[in-house]
Write an enzyme that holds these catalytic residues in place. Structure first.
Site, short mmCIF file in Angstrom:
data_model
loop_
_atom_site.label_atom_id
_atom_site.label_comp_id
_atom_site.label_asym_id
_atom_site.label_seq_id
_atom_site.Cartn_x
_atom_site.Cartn_y
_atom_site.Cartn_z
N GLU A 25 0.82 -1.23 0.00
CA GLU A 25 0.00 0.00 0.00
C GLU A 25 0.85 1.27 0.00
OE1 GLU A 25 -1.54 1.88 3.48
OE2 GLU A 25 -1.35 0.03 4.66
N LYS A 160 -3.08 -1.45 15.87
CA LYS A 160 -2.58 -0.67 17.02
C LYS A 160 -3.69 -0.47 18.02
CE LYS A 160 0.94 2.04 14.70
NZ LYS A 160 0.79 2.13 13.25
#
Ligand code: PSU
Ligand code: MN
Length: 303
Positions: A25, A160
């Site tokens: 990406e 995260k």
């Protein structure tokens, strides 16, 4: 082939010959890391894919064209322009194409373009998910919905804890997205190997990852699969240090009133700032680790 898509010649040749290809990406380049480490990392990640036997296809939107496979100059441009490049999610592609504009692809749009190109596997750092407080803000990353509807295997290091990891897993379960732990029973939390939440299946070999993905395709499910790969022990961060930085980043985000698509890039940059760059080093190492696993799995898939 889609009229808006450009596949780089090397990627096209590999796909035509049934050789392994790994998508990468570009939001991680423009919005996820500071320049010039972002460009260095993007090039190292491509090299890691090659070293493990696959062809890298970094994905972005350049001049309104959907690109599968970028030149080094294009990667440099995306990294140098940084947050000046539009962070492109699913809703942004029509406007960027119509306007001939540039876009850095998130997990969502990288999956969309990879699938258009015929690429089955994609490596990144972390995915977006259900944000903390989503029960009132409704801030849920489009990445989860994309995993539910686009048949690409995404290899990441978990998510995260700027996110609500428990709710993220609930959302994926509802939408039928298998969450696999590579060599682990626990969902990794990006900077740390553990999160306290279980994955659906522990898998210890690339061959089994490939077998599960093949079975999913043969079942004709429309969605993809999430492979979570823990950060190597030696690069993992101290849980207390990273937790404190994340809490402080979340506090500053709320105080500054940052919302919507800006919140993830804001939080990522704050965490790097608050940990004095240590988290950036961990981030780079885990992305390389994911690229290697994705490339080895792509080799199994190509068998
Ligand atoms: N999480 C990370 N690093 C990232 C991102 C998320 O640890 O670079 C990027 C990815 O491109 C992901 C996007 O797809 O942020 C999710 O943004 P949002 O939360 O706005 O959906
Ligand atoms: Mn969001």
């Amino acid at each position: 082939m889609n009229k808006y898509l450009d596949i780089a010649p090397e990627v096209k040749k590999a796909l035509d010959e049934g050789k392994p290809v790994v998508a990468l990406e570009s939001t991680i380049i423009s919005h996820g890391m500071p320049y010039p480490r972002n460009v260095e990392t993007a090039l190292m990640v491509e090299q890691m894919v090659r070293d493990n036997g696959a062809v890298p296809a970094t994905i972005a939107i350049i001049g309104g064209r959907l690109k599968a496979g970028l030149s080094h100059e294009e990667i440099e441009y995306l990294g140098k322009t940084g947050r000046g490049v539009t962070k492109a999610s699913r809703r942004d592609l029509p406007a960027l194409i119509a306007r001939g504009a540039d876009g850095a692809t998130t997990v969502t749009t990288t999956m969309i373009i990879a699938h258009m190109a015929g690429i089955k596997i994609f490596a990144t750092g972390g995915i977006g998910g259900v944000h903390r407080g989503a029960e009132t803000t409704m801030d849920i990353s489009a990445d989860l919905q994309e995993l539910a509807q686009t048949p690409v295997m995404v290899v990441c290091a978990g998510a995260k804890s700027i996110l609500d990891l428990g709710l993220t897993l609930e959302y994926l379960e509802t939408h039928g997205v298998p969450v696999i732990g590579y060599g682990t029973e626990e969902l990794p939390a990006f900077y740390t190997r553990k999160s306290g939440f279980g994955v659906d299946y522990r898998v210890d070999s690339e061959a089994e990852l490939a077998a599960m993905f093949r079975a999913q395709r043969e079942l004709e499910y429309k969605g993809g699969m999430l492979v979570t790969n823990p950060i190597p022990e030696e690069y993992a961060m101290d849980k207390a240090v990273i937790d404190a930085a994340i809490e402080e980043a979340l506090r500053q985000c709320a105080e500054a009133g940052v919302k919507g698509k800006e919140s993830t890039p804001f939080l990522l940059a704050k965490v790097v700032e608050l940990t004095g760059g240590n988290s950036l080093e961990s981030n780079i190492k885990l992305v390389l680790n994911n690229a290697a696993l994705a490339a080895r799995t792509a080799c199994e898939l190509a068998k």
